[in-house]
Design a protein around this motif. Structure first.
Motif, short mmCIF file in Angstrom:
data_model
loop_
_atom_site.label_atom_id
_atom_site.label_comp_id
_atom_site.label_asym_id
_atom_site.label_seq_id
_atom_site.Cartn_x
_atom_site.Cartn_y
_atom_site.Cartn_z
N TYR B 20 35.71 32.29 47.56
CA TYR B 20 35.39 31.56 48.80
C TYR B 20 36.15 32.16 49.98
N GLY B 21 37.44 32.48 49.74
CA GLY B 21 38.23 33.06 50.83
C GLY B 21 37.65 34.38 51.30
N VAL B 22 37.22 35.22 50.35
CA VAL B 22 36.66 36.52 50.72
C VAL B 22 35.38 36.34 51.51
N LEU B 23 34.52 35.41 51.07
CA LEU B 23 33.20 35.28 51.70
C LEU B 23 33.27 34.53 53.02
N ALA B 24 34.19 33.56 53.14
CA ALA B 24 34.12 32.66 54.28
C ALA B 24 35.09 32.99 55.39
N ARG B 25 36.20 33.66 55.09
CA ARG B 25 37.19 33.86 56.14
C ARG B 25 36.71 34.86 57.16
N LYS B 26 37.19 34.67 58.39
CA LYS B 26 36.78 35.53 59.49
C LYS B 26 37.72 36.72 59.63
N ASN B 27 39.00 36.45 59.45
CA ASN B 27 40.01 37.47 59.71
C ASN B 27 40.07 38.45 58.54
N ALA B 28 40.09 39.74 58.85
CA ALA B 28 40.05 40.75 57.79
C ALA B 28 41.28 40.69 56.89
N VAL B 29 42.45 40.33 57.45
CA VAL B 29 43.65 40.22 56.60
C VAL B 29 43.49 39.06 55.62
N ALA B 30 42.89 37.96 56.08
CA ALA B 30 42.67 36.82 55.18
C ALA B 30 41.70 37.19 54.06
N ILE B 31 40.73 38.06 54.35
CA ILE B 31 39.81 38.52 53.31
C ILE B 31 40.57 39.29 52.24
N LEU B 32 41.51 40.15 52.68
CA LEU B 32 42.32 40.89 51.70
C LEU B 32 43.17 39.95 50.86
N MET B 33 43.66 38.86 51.47
CA MET B 33 44.44 37.88 50.69
C MET B 33 43.57 37.24 49.61
N GLY B 34 42.29 36.97 49.95
CA GLY B 34 41.38 36.41 48.95
C GLY B 34 41.18 37.36 47.79
N VAL B 35 41.09 38.67 48.10
CA VAL B 35 40.95 39.66 47.02
C VAL B 35 42.17 39.62 46.10
N GLU B 36 43.36 39.43 46.69
CA GLU B 36 44.56 39.34 45.85
C GLU B 36 44.47 38.17 44.89
N LEU B 37 43.97 37.02 45.38
CA LEU B 37 43.84 35.85 44.49
C LEU B 37 42.90 36.17 43.32
N MET B 38 41.78 36.87 43.63
CA MET B 38 40.83 37.18 42.56
C MET B 38 41.46 38.11 41.52
N LEU B 39 42.22 39.11 42.00
CA LEU B 39 42.88 40.02 41.05
C LEU B 39 43.88 39.27 40.18
N ASN B 40 44.58 38.28 40.78
CA ASN B 40 45.54 37.52 39.99
C ASN B 40 44.85 36.67 38.94
N ALA B 41 43.68 36.13 39.27
CA ALA B 41 42.94 35.35 38.27
C ALA B 41 42.58 36.25 37.09
N VAL B 42 42.15 37.46 37.37
CA VAL B 42 41.82 38.39 36.29
C VAL B 42 43.05 38.69 35.44
N ASN B 43 44.20 38.84 36.10
CA ASN B 43 45.43 39.13 35.35
C ASN B 43 45.80 37.97 34.43
N ILE B 44 45.62 36.72 34.92
CA ILE B 44 45.91 35.57 34.05
C ILE B 44 45.03 35.64 32.80
N ASN B 45 43.74 35.96 33.00
CA ASN B 45 42.85 36.05 31.85
C ASN B 45 43.30 37.13 30.88
N LEU B 46 43.65 38.30 31.41
CA LEU B 46 44.06 39.41 30.54
C LEU B 46 45.27 39.02 29.69
N VAL B 47 46.28 38.44 30.36
CA VAL B 47 47.50 38.10 29.62
C VAL B 47 47.23 36.96 28.64
#
Lengths: 171, 102
Positions: B20-47
């Motif tokens: 949601y953060g990646v798709l909805a946020r306006k600010n490009a830095v906030a979009i990058l923060m959303g990508v970080e959250l998604m990568l962390n979710a993947v890491n939780i799954n892997l571990v």
């Protein structure tokens, strides 16, 4: 409910609350601090999963490096623009897509019988960091991804410097 | 003891908040923060899968470390692009960066 479950539920609530606050805050510095809180919660989850080394690396790399770069970028690009709204005009579709995705994923997880399994015993005397180090440099392990990742990091470093460098006058 | 499903549901919800953060946020830095959250979710799954199904293998740790490296590279290049765009256009709103829009 055991103590572990309590810690997990508290941490999960903290992560989800921080993530929600992060995507809804208008002030990007506040969003960056909520991001740090969420990343810290993820490192607690790693500790609960007996991956202590990864928890330490999470704090070092994500909180110590990536979040700090984020805050620097926020401060460098803030200028004097006043943002009227933190979301673009398509946020309704984004919300719908994210909700559908969450719903579908939870349905999928619920249908899979193995999700009820509990963690087996793990030998806590193992040195996972040493095992990981050996695996990352052994030819039977992950030496090629490791080297490719190092080349990628070098390329990203040089590329970031090139892209962010100010243009010379007269160009 | 914590069943595996708890971790999977946490990761799924975290991934969707990041989406949601990646798709909805306006600010490009906030979009990058959303990508970080998604990568962390993947890491939780892997571990979590490592801990519950293959605790004897080290592959999940190697994957997570490589994801850390990719995330660092992505953030460095992404923020350099954002700073460069800000210098030229005086904005980081993703919907105003439409130079290549046909």
């Amino acid at each position: 409910m055991t103590a572990m479950q309590g810690v997990f539920l508290f941490t999960a609530g903290l992560i989800l609350w921080a993530a929600f606050m992060m995507v809804t805050r208008q002030n990007l510095v506040h969003a960056a601090f909520y991001l740090i809180l969420a990343l810290f919660g993820v490192s607690i989850i790693f500790v609960l999963l007996d991956a202590g080394f990864l928890a330490v690396v999470q704090v070092l790399v994500y909180i110590g490096a990536i979040s700090i770069i984020m805050i620097f970028a926020v401060m460098l690009t803030r200028g004097d623009v006043i943002e009227e709204a933190p979301v673009n005009k398509n946020y309704g579709w984004a919300l719908l897509l994210a909700a559908l995705f969450a719903f579908g994923l939870i349905i999928l997880i619920g249908q899979w019988p193995a999700v009820a399994s509990l963690a087996g015993e793990i030998d806590t005397s193992r040195d996972l960091a040493a095992e990981l180090g050996v695996a990352l440099v052994s030819p039977e392990g992950f030496v090629i991804p490791f080297e490719v990742a190092s080349v990628l990091l070098l390329a990203a470093l040089v590329g970031a410097l090139m892209v962010a460098r100010p243009q010379k006058k007269g160009k | 003891m914590i069943p595996l499903s708890w971790y999977l549901v946490l990761a799924a919800l975290l991934f969707c908040i990041g989406l949601y953060g990646v798709l909805a946020r306006k600010n490009a830095v906030a979009i990058l923060m959303g990508v970080e959250l998604m990568l962390n979710a993947v890491n939780i799954n892997l571990v979590a899968f490592w801990r519950y199904f293959t605790p004897d293998l080290i592959a999940a740790h190697a994957f997570v470390v490589i994801v850390f490296a990719i995330a660092a590279a992505e953030v460095a290049v992404g923020l350099a692009l954002v700073i460069s765009i800000y210098r030229r256009r005086k904005t980081v709103a993703a919907d105003e960066i439409n130079l290549m829009k046909w």
